[in-house]
Design a protein around this motif. Structure first.
Motif, PDB file in Angstrom:
ATOM      1  N   GLY A  83      31.166 -62.105 -52.371  1.00 50.76           N
ATOM      2  CA  GLY A  83      31.595 -63.301 -51.654  1.00 50.76           C
ATOM      3  C   GLY A  83      30.432 -64.029 -51.006  1.00 50.76           C
ATOM      4  N   VAL A  84      29.485 -63.263 -50.466  1.00 53.45           N
ATOM      5  CA  VAL A  84      28.303 -63.879 -49.856  1.00 53.45           C
ATOM      6  C   VAL A  84      27.451 -64.570 -50.909  1.00 53.45           C
ATOM      7  CG1 VAL A  84      26.230 -63.503 -48.485  1.00 53.45           C
ATOM      8  CG2 VAL A  84      28.261 -62.122 -48.042  1.00 53.45           C
ATOM      9  N   ILE A  85      27.184 -63.879 -51.997  1.00 53.41           N
ATOM     10  CA  ILE A  85      26.350 -64.474 -53.048  1.00 53.41           C
ATOM     11  C   ILE A  85      27.038 -65.690 -53.657  1.00 53.41           C
ATOM     12  CG2 ILE A  85      25.150 -64.079 -55.231  1.00 53.41           C
ATOM     13  CD1 ILE A  85      24.945 -61.129 -54.486  1.00 53.41           C
ATOM     14  N   ASP A  86      28.350 -65.612 -53.872  1.00 53.24           N
ATOM     15  CA  ASP A  86      29.099 -66.780 -54.363  1.00 53.24           C
ATOM     16  C   ASP A  86      28.825 -67.996 -53.485  1.00 53.24           C
ATOM     17  OD1 ASP A  86      30.276 -65.180 -56.310  1.00 53.24           O
ATOM     18  OD2 ASP A  86      32.183 -64.975 -55.243  1.00 53.24           O
ATOM     19  N   PHE A  87      28.908 -67.783 -52.179  1.00 50.48           N
ATOM     20  CA  PHE A  87      28.707 -68.904 -51.259  1.00 50.48           C
ATOM     21  C   PHE A  87      27.275 -69.420 -51.331  1.00 50.48           C
ATOM     22  CE2 PHE A  87      27.161 -70.588 -47.278  1.00 50.48           C
ATOM     23  CZ  PHE A  87      28.038 -71.646 -47.076  1.00 50.48           C
ATOM     24  N   THR A  88      26.296 -68.539 -51.259  1.00 49.34           N
ATOM     25  CA  THR A  88      24.906 -69.004 -51.240  1.00 49.34           C
ATOM     26  C   THR A  88      24.553 -69.739 -52.526  1.00 49.34           C
ATOM     27  OG1 THR A  88      24.026 -66.892 -52.089  1.00 49.34           O
ATOM     28  CG2 THR A  88      24.214 -67.131 -49.698  1.00 49.34           C
ATOM     29  N   MET A  89      25.159 -69.342 -53.651  1.00 48.06           N
ATOM     30  CA  MET A  89      24.882 -70.018 -54.920  1.00 48.06           C
ATOM     31  C   MET A  89      25.550 -71.385 -54.993  1.00 48.06           C
ATOM     32  SD  MET A  89      22.781 -67.997 -56.312  1.00 48.06           S
ATOM     33  CE  MET A  89      22.632 -68.743 -57.943  1.00 48.06           C
ATOM     34  N   GLU A 129      27.730 -45.352 -56.074  1.00 46.03           N
ATOM     35  CA  GLU A 129      29.103 -44.927 -55.807  1.00 46.03           C
ATOM     36  C   GLU A 129      30.033 -46.118 -55.592  1.00 46.03           C
ATOM     37  OE1 GLU A 129      32.195 -42.219 -55.224  1.00 46.03           O
ATOM     38  OE2 GLU A 129      30.128 -41.756 -55.797  1.00 46.03           O
ATOM     39  N   PHE A 130      29.537 -47.160 -54.938  1.00 48.04           N
ATOM     40  CA  PHE A 130      30.381 -48.302 -54.595  1.00 48.04           C
ATOM     41  C   PHE A 130      30.273 -49.454 -55.593  1.00 48.04           C
ATOM     42  CE2 PHE A 130      29.586 -46.621 -50.105  1.00 48.04           C
ATOM     43  CZ  PHE A 130      30.743 -45.836 -50.133  1.00 48.04           C
ATOM     44  N   GLY A 131      29.621 -49.221 -56.724  1.00 46.88           N
ATOM     45  CA  GLY A 131      29.601 -50.211 -57.797  1.00 46.88           C
ATOM     46  C   GLY A 131      28.731 -51.423 -57.549  1.00 46.88           C
ATOM     47  N   TYR A 132      27.686 -51.286 -56.734  1.00 46.90           N
ATOM     48  CA  TYR A 132      26.822 -52.419 -56.426  1.00 46.90           C
ATOM     49  C   TYR A 132      25.948 -52.824 -57.616  1.00 46.90           C
ATOM     50  CZ  TYR A 132      27.612 -52.898 -51.371  1.00 46.90           C
ATOM     51  OH  TYR A 132      28.157 -53.159 -50.145  1.00 46.90           O
ATOM     52  N   GLU A 133      25.584 -51.874 -58.436  1.00 45.71           N
ATOM     53  CA  GLU A 133      24.614 -52.161 -59.492  1.00 45.71           C
ATOM     54  C   GLU A 133      25.110 -53.192 -60.487  1.00 45.71           C
ATOM     55  OE1 GLU A 133      23.986 -48.116 -60.739  1.00 45.71           O
ATOM     56  OE2 GLU A 133      22.092 -48.012 -59.639  1.00 45.71           O
ATOM     57  N   ALA A 134      26.427 -53.294 -60.669  1.00 36.95           N
ATOM     58  CA  ALA A 134      26.980 -54.271 -61.607  1.00 36.95           C
ATOM     59  C   ALA A 134      26.752 -55.704 -61.141  1.00 36.95           C
ATOM     60  CB  ALA A 134      28.478 -54.021 -61.794  1.00 36.95           C
ATOM     61  N   ILE A 135      26.556 -55.895 -59.852  1.00 35.22           N
ATOM     62  CA  ILE A 135      26.417 -57.243 -59.301  1.00 35.22           C
ATOM     63  C   ILE A 135      25.225 -57.974 -59.904  1.00 35.22           C
ATOM     64  CG2 ILE A 135      25.978 -58.557 -57.179  1.00 35.22           C
ATOM     65  CD1 ILE A 135      27.501 -56.399 -55.647  1.00 35.22           C
ATOM     66  N   ALA A 136      24.147 -57.259 -60.163  1.00 30.02           N
ATOM     67  CA  ALA A 136      22.918 -57.896 -60.642  1.00 30.02           C
ATOM     68  C   ALA A 136      23.118 -58.645 -61.958  1.00 30.02           C
ATOM     69  CB  ALA A 136      21.815 -56.847 -60.801  1.00 30.02           C
ATOM     70  N   ASP A 137      24.056 -58.211 -62.785  1.00 26.63           N
ATOM     71  CA  ASP A 137      24.288 -58.842 -64.088  1.00 26.63           C
ATOM     72  C   ASP A 137      25.288 -60.000 -64.017  1.00 26.63           C
ATOM     73  OD1 ASP A 137      22.576 -57.002 -65.339  1.00 26.63           O
ATOM     74  OD2 ASP A 137      24.205 -55.545 -65.562  1.00 26.63           O
ATOM     75  N   GLU A 138      25.818 -60.261 -62.829  1.00 23.09           N
ATOM     76  CA  GLU A 138      26.873 -61.253 -62.705  1.00 23.09           C
ATOM     77  C   GLU A 138      26.387 -62.622 -62.248  1.00 23.09           C
ATOM     78  OE1 GLU A 138      29.692 -59.511 -60.056  1.00 23.09           O
ATOM     79  OE2 GLU A 138      30.013 -57.736 -61.319  1.00 23.09           O
ATOM     80  N   TYR A 139      25.101 -62.724 -61.885  1.00 24.64           N
ATOM     81  CA  TYR A 139      24.593 -63.969 -61.303  1.00 24.64           C
ATOM     82  C   TYR A 139      23.277 -64.385 -61.958  1.00 24.64           C
ATOM     83  CZ  TYR A 139      27.961 -63.097 -57.562  1.00 24.64           C
ATOM     84  OH  TYR A 139      29.102 -62.874 -56.847  1.00 24.64           O
ATOM     85  N   ASP A 140      23.034 -65.697 -61.944  1.00 19.98           N
ATOM     86  CA  ASP A 140      21.769 -66.243 -62.420  1.00 19.98           C
ATOM     87  C   ASP A 140      20.768 -66.289 -61.269  1.00 19.98           C
ATOM     88  OD1 ASP A 140      22.684 -66.625 -65.036  1.00 19.98           O
ATOM     89  OD2 ASP A 140      23.578 -68.550 -64.505  1.00 19.98           O
ATOM     90  N   VAL A 141      20.600 -65.172 -60.620  1.00 22.68           N
ATOM     91  CA  VAL A 141      19.639 -65.041 -59.532  1.00 22.68           C
ATOM     92  C   VAL A 141      19.199 -63.585 -59.527  1.00 22.68           C
ATOM     93  CG1 VAL A 141      21.406 -64.513 -57.791  1.00 22.68           C
ATOM     94  CG2 VAL A 141      19.216 -65.450 -57.069  1.00 22.68           C
ATOM     95  N   GLN A 142      17.971 -63.349 -59.140  1.00 21.36           N
ATOM     96  CA  GLN A 142      17.457 -61.987 -59.064  1.00 21.36           C
ATOM     97  C   GLN A 142      18.129 -61.245 -57.910  1.00 21.36           C
ATOM     98  OE1 GLN A 142      13.189 -61.750 -58.737  1.00 21.36           O
ATOM     99  NE2 GLN A 142      13.215 -59.550 -58.261  1.00 21.36           N
ATOM    100  N   VAL A 143      18.764 -60.130 -58.205  1.00 23.87           N
ATOM    101  CA  VAL A 143      19.394 -59.285 -57.192  1.00 23.87           C
ATOM    102  C   VAL A 143      18.743 -57.912 -57.237  1.00 23.87           C
ATOM    103  CG1 VAL A 143      21.530 -58.281 -56.330  1.00 23.87           C
ATOM    104  CG2 VAL A 143      21.587 -60.525 -57.445  1.00 23.87           C
ATOM    105  N   ASP A 144      18.156 -57.508 -56.120  1.00 20.25           N
ATOM    106  CA  ASP A 144      17.465 -56.222 -56.034  1.00 20.25           C
ATOM    107  C   ASP A 144      18.084 -55.369 -54.943  1.00 20.25           C
ATOM    108  OD1 ASP A 144      15.486 -56.865 -58.015  1.00 20.25           O
ATOM    109  OD2 ASP A 144      14.460 -58.088 -56.509  1.00 20.25           O
ATOM    110  N   TRP A 145      17.845 -54.059 -55.049  1.00 18.05           N
ATOM    111  CA  TRP A 145      18.347 -53.097 -54.077  1.00 18.05           C
ATOM    112  C   TRP A 145      17.158 -52.397 -53.434  1.00 18.05           C
ATOM    113  CZ3 TRP A 145      22.916 -54.882 -54.879  1.00 18.05           C
ATOM    114  CH2 TRP A 145      23.358 -55.168 -56.174  1.00 18.05           C
ATOM    115  N   PHE A 146      17.278 -52.138 -52.130  1.00 23.19           N
ATOM    116  CA  PHE A 146      16.204 -51.401 -51.461  1.00 23.19           C
ATOM    117  C   PHE A 146      16.805 -50.432 -50.454  1.00 23.19           C
ATOM    118  CE2 PHE A 146      12.834 -51.005 -48.137  1.00 23.19           C
ATOM    119  CZ  PHE A 146      11.943 -50.266 -48.919  1.00 23.19           C
ATOM    120  N   ASP A 147      16.429 -49.173 -50.591  1.00 19.51           N
ATOM    121  CA  ASP A 147      16.843 -48.136 -49.659  1.00 19.51           C
ATOM    122  C   ASP A 147      15.870 -48.147 -48.491  1.00 19.51           C
ATOM    123  OD1 ASP A 147      17.500 -45.866 -48.262  1.00 19.51           O
ATOM    124  OD2 ASP A 147      17.052 -44.461 -49.898  1.00 19.51           O
ATOM    125  N   LEU A 148      16.337 -48.604 -47.335  1.00 23.51           N
ATOM    126  CA  LEU A 148      15.458 -48.709 -46.172  1.00 23.51           C
ATOM    127  C   LEU A 148      15.001 -47.352 -45.654  1.00 23.51           C
ATOM    128  CD1 LEU A 148      17.265 -51.610 -44.286  1.00 23.51           C
ATOM    129  CD2 LEU A 148      14.965 -51.690 -45.267  1.00 23.51           C
TER     130      LEU A 148
END
Length: 320
Positions: free
Chosen positions: A64-70, A96-115
Motif C-alpha cells: 500500500g505504501v509503495i502503491d502510493f509513492t509510485m 516468512e511473511f512473503g516480502y520477497e515477492a514485492i520486488a518483482d511487482e514494481y518498476d522500482v528497485q526494492v531492496d531488503w536490509f537486516d538492520l
C-alpha cells in the motif's frame, strides 16, 4: 478544523482491505506526504516475530505504501525495506511473511536490509534505572536516509500501553543489544514496573530527536489486544492511519484503540516539549470520523502499573 495555532493532519481509511487502507490513508494527506518523499525511501516494518503475522507488519501494508509513492509526481527510484527483527536467522521474517515477492511487482528497485547486520553507528546516551549512563547505537543506514517511513501495527504493549509508529521506528532500528537497556535494565529478567515505564518513556523521547520518521503509518486493519505486543488476540479494527507528524498519528490510533492519548508518557512529553502534536483538539482527521472507528482494545494486564510513568526526577534527562 480551524484554529489560530499549529495543527496536524492525519488521514484515516476504513475497509476490510489492508493494502487499500494504507494507500487511502496516505491519499487523504497527499499534499502533506508528497513534499517529504525522496528518490530513495526507507520503509521500516515491525517484525516483533518472524512467525507471528498478527504481531508483525503485513506485506500488503508495504504494498500500500509503495502503491502510493509510485502514484506521486516524482516516485522514488529505490525503496529500502529495513528492519532489525526478532529472528533465528537473518532474512527469516522477509521470507516468512512473503516480502520477497514485492520486488518483482514494481518498476522500482526494492531492496531488503537486516538492520541487525548494521556496522555503522551514531550514538546517544541514556540512563539505566540505577542511574548508570549507557550508550545506545543508532544505525547510519536509517540516519542517512532522506525519507523514513514507519509502517507499524496497532498493538497493546507491556510497558507503554500501546506500541505504534514512533516506538516501531526506534526500538526496531537501534542495536539489538541496546534494546532492553532502553527499559532501564541490563537484562529482561531484571525488568520491573513501574520503573521501566518511567525509564522507557524518557529514553524513547531522547532517541526520538534522531529517529522521528518523516511519515508515520499505523495499520489497524487487524490489531493485537491484551497482553501484547505478541500474542494472537486479534481485533478487527478495520482502518489505517497516516501522517507526517508521528505523534499525531500515534495519538489518533491510541484513541481509536480506546485509550487516552494524554495519559501516555510519549505523547505527553511530545506535547510538553513541542516536538509534535498529540492533542486531539489540534489534529484534523481526514477521511473518517474518529469516533466512528473507536474500538476499545482489551488492555495489557499490567496497564495500571504502566500508567505510573510520571517521575519528575527523571525529566532533566529529556532532550532540550
Amino acid at each position: 478544523m480551524t484554529a489560530s495555532y499549529p495543527t496536524a493532519r492525519v488521514g484515516i481509511a476504513r475497509s476490510d482491505n489492508r493494502r487499500t487502507n494504507v494507500y487511502n490513508a496516505l491519499d487523504r494527506i497527499r499534499d502533506d506526504v508528497t513534499p517529504v518523499l525522496a528518490e530513495e525511501i526507507l520503509l521500516k516494518p515491525n517484525f516483533l516475530s518472524a512467525t507471528n503475522q498478527l504481531a508483525s507488519t503485513h506485506a500488503d501494508a508495504i504494498r500500500g505504501v509503495i502503491d502510493f509513492t509510485m502514484s506521486t509526481p516524482k516516485p522514488p527510484q529505490r525503496v529500502l525495506v529495513a528492519e532489525g527483527g526478532n529472528e533465528e536467522r537473518s532474512g527469516q521474517a522477509f521470507e516468512e511473511f512473503g516480502y520477497e515477492a514485492i520486488a518483482d511487482e514494481y518498476d522500482v528497485q526494492v531492496d531488503w536490509f537486516d538492520l541487525n547486520q548494521e556496522t555503522r553507528w551514531e550514538t546517544e546516551e541514556i540512563e539505566l534505572a540505577d542511574g548508570t549512563p549507557y550508550t545506545v547505537h543508532i544505525p547510519r543506514t536509517v540516519l542517512d536516509s532522506p525519507c523514513t517511513i514507519s509502517v507499524a501495527v496497532a498493538k497493546t504493549h507491556d510497558v507503554c500501553v500501546v506500541t505504534l509508529a514512533l516506538k516501531n521506528m526506534i526500538m526496531g532500528t537501534i542495536r539489538k543489544d541496546d534494546r532492553v537497556k532502553m527499559h532501564g535494565f541490563r537484562s529482561h529478567a531484571e525488568r520491573e514496573l513501574p520503573t521501566e515505564a518511567r525509564r522507557l518513556n524518557v529514553n524513547l523521547m531522547r532517541l526520538s530527536q534522531h529517529l522521528k520518521p518523516n511519515v508515520a503509518i499505523v495499520d489497524g486493519t487487524e490489531g493485537l489486544q491484551g497482553n501484547g505486543p505478541g500474542g494472537t488476540d486479534v481485533v478487527d479494527l478495520g482502518f489505517a492511519a497516516a501522517g507526517v507528524d508521528v505523534f499525531a498519528v500515534d495519538a489518533v490510533v491510541t484513541k481509536a484503540m480506546g485509550f487516552e492519548p494524554a495519559e501516555q508518557g510519549i505523547l505527553h512529553y511530545a506535547q510538553r516539549l513541542e516536538v509534535g502534536i498529540a492533542d486531539l483538539e489540534r489534529i484534523e482527521v481526514l477521511g473518517e470520523d474518529l469516533d466512528a472507528v473507536i474500538r476499545s482494545f482489551l488492555p495489557h494486564e499490567s496497564t495500571d502499573q504502566q500508567l505510573m510513568w510520571r517521575d519528575p526526577s527523571l525529566e532533566w534527562q529529556l532532550p532540550r
